[in-house]
Design an enzyme around this catalytic site. Structure first.
Site, PDB file in Angstrom:
ATOM      1  N   ARG A   1      -5.118   0.237  -7.252  1.00 54.70           N
ATOM      2  CA  ARG A   1      -5.401   1.714  -6.497  1.00 54.70           C
ATOM      3  C   ARG A   1      -3.863   2.209  -6.379  1.00 54.70           C
ATOM      4  O   ARG A   1      -2.828   1.473  -6.442  1.00 54.70           O
ATOM      5  CB  ARG A   1      -5.867   1.516  -5.264  1.00 54.70           C
TER       6      ARG A   1
ATOM      7  N   ASP B   1       8.823   1.822   3.754  1.00 51.70           N
ATOM      8  CA  ASP B   1       7.423   2.297   3.356  1.00 51.70           C
ATOM      9  C   ASP B   1       7.820   3.677   3.095  1.00 51.70           C
ATOM     10  O   ASP B   1       8.243   4.030   1.983  1.00 51.70           O
ATOM     11  CB  ASP B   1       6.412   2.249   4.345  1.00 51.70           C
TER      12      ASP B   1
HETATM   13  O1  LIG Z   1       0.547   2.262   3.285  1.00 51.91           O
HETATM   14  C1  LIG Z   1       1.209   1.767   2.291  1.00 51.91           C
HETATM   15  O2  LIG Z   1       2.132   1.933   1.694  1.00 51.91           O
HETATM   16  C2  LIG Z   1       0.307   0.598   1.872  1.00 51.91           C
HETATM   17  O3  LIG Z   1      -0.873   1.095   1.320  1.00 51.91           O
HETATM   18  C3  LIG Z   1       0.136  -0.214   3.235  1.00 51.91           C
HETATM   19  O4  LIG Z   1      -0.801  -1.133   3.000  1.00 51.91           O
HETATM   20  C4  LIG Z   1       1.324  -0.641   4.043  1.00 51.91           C
HETATM   21  O5  LIG Z   1       2.148   0.349   4.313  1.00 51.91           O
HETATM   22  C5  LIG Z   1       2.165  -1.794   3.280  1.00 51.91           C
HETATM   23  O6  LIG Z   1       1.399  -2.953   3.342  1.00 51.91           O
HETATM   24  C6  LIG Z   1       3.584  -2.041   3.808  1.00 51.91           C
HETATM   25  O7  LIG Z   1       4.314  -2.327   2.753  1.00 51.91           O
HETATM   26 ZN   LIG Z   2       3.183   3.818   2.086  1.00 51.85          ZN
END
Ligand SMILES: O=C(O)[C@H](O)[C@@H](O)[C@H](O)[C@H](O)CO
Ligand SMILES: [Zn+2]
Length: 299
Positions: free
Chosen positions: A101, A204
């Site tokens: 995805r 992130d």
């Molecule tokens: O939001 C996102 O970027 C991913 O979809 C999440 O699942 C988490 O943030 C990831 O697991 C941390 O790395």
């Molecule tokens: Zn993210």
């Protein structure tokens, strides 16, 4: 010295809140809850939230020049019409990768919608590795692929002079930079500008401020950090009362406020009791630095 204030402005219980985007025209914050398949719009004046539910995990949302929004839904770049709540596919990627995805996405200064993919997680940060790629949707709706072998395609933004593209593949624990050609949308010369420290956990979402410094949300680190991409130094750490901080953007008056999303998924019952605001939307004021308006998709 400015005094920093952090408040949960919306207790939304997002399973995985992501992709905060400020929409100046409506004084609203857009964001998504990926596994809940929801795009939300929080009106900062009325404090009300509207939401549109879509048919697959929705990982990012962005403004669209002609009005409405674009979003990455499943493995599709989509146009999102808020009035009739419809999502229309503009392009599909990773057709041979059924377990993939899209994840984070953002529009570049020329109106191209960049977003990367990942394998679906079995638990937070647990997934089949090297399955993702980075793409962009051009204004004419054609898609270009930049590279593959990505683990968790995440935060992205561009330098203020538009000559550098910043990018995070979370499991590399690094914030990377590329030379950027705004005319063609091409990237080159990948290098790391910051390696996360152990306690900062997983990088992130990310955004840039008006001084060209990067703000990175640290998943499992309960913080956003401010980095100088030129010196590779961390300039500031702002801790939040939730551990799974996922992304950040500037918004509000003159883009002087920071909004932070976070997740509940992956927390145990005890953690949820200790952090009842997990999954909410946080506003940070008093940072003493501003952001820039999001670029709208030009197609
Ligand atoms: O939001 C996102 O970027 C991913 O979809 C999440 O699942 C988490 O943030 C990831 O697991 C941390 O790395
Ligand atoms: Zn993210």
């Amino acid at each position: 010295m400015s005094s920093i204030k952090i408040e949960c402005v919306l207790r939304e219980n997002c399973r995985c809140g992501e992709s905060p985007v400020w929409e100046e025209a409506s004084n609203s914050l857009l964001f998504v809850d990926i596994p809940a398949k929801k795009v939300c719009r929080w009106d900062s004046l009325s404090k009300r939230v509207q939401q549109v539910t879509v048919e697959a995990p929705v990982s990012s949302v962005a403004l669209r020049q002609g009005g409405g929004y674009v979003a990455t839904i499943g493995t599709k770049f989509c146009a999102l019409n808020w009035e009739d709540r419809s999502a229309v596919a503009l392009a599909t990627v990773d057709k041979d990768k059924k377990n993939n995805r899209f994840n984070d996405g953002k529009v570049d200064p020329a109106g191209r919608y960049f977003a990367g993919t990942m394998a679906e997680e079995t638990a937070p940060a647990v997934l089949e590795r090297h399955q993702g790629s980075l793409y962009s949707l051009f204004p004419d709706h054609h898609v270009e692929k930049y590279f593959d072998q990505v683990d968790i395609s995440n935060g992205l933004d561009w330098s203020l002079d538009h000559k550098i593209f910043y990018y995070i593949d979370s499991l590399s624990y690094s914030v990377d930079a590329f030379d950027y050609d705004l005319q063609t949308g091409k990237i080159s010369n990948r290098r790391s500008v910051y390696k996360l420290e152990k306690e900062e956990q997983i990088p992130d979402g990310m955004c840039i401020d008006t001084e060209g410094k990067l703000w990175v949300a640290c998943y499992n680190g309960g913080r956003v950090i401010r980095l100088d991409p030129e010196t590779g130094k961390r300039l500031q750490t702002v801790k939040l009362p939730v551990v799974k901080t996922t992304s950040c953007c500037f918004g509000g008056k003159d883009y002087s406020e920071m909004y932070v999303t976070c997740a509940r998924d992956g927390m145990d019952p005890e953690g949820l009791l200790q952090q009842p605001e997990a999954g909410g939307i946080f506003k940070i004021t008093g940072l003493g630095v501003k952001g820039i308006p999001p670029y709208p998709y030009a197609g």
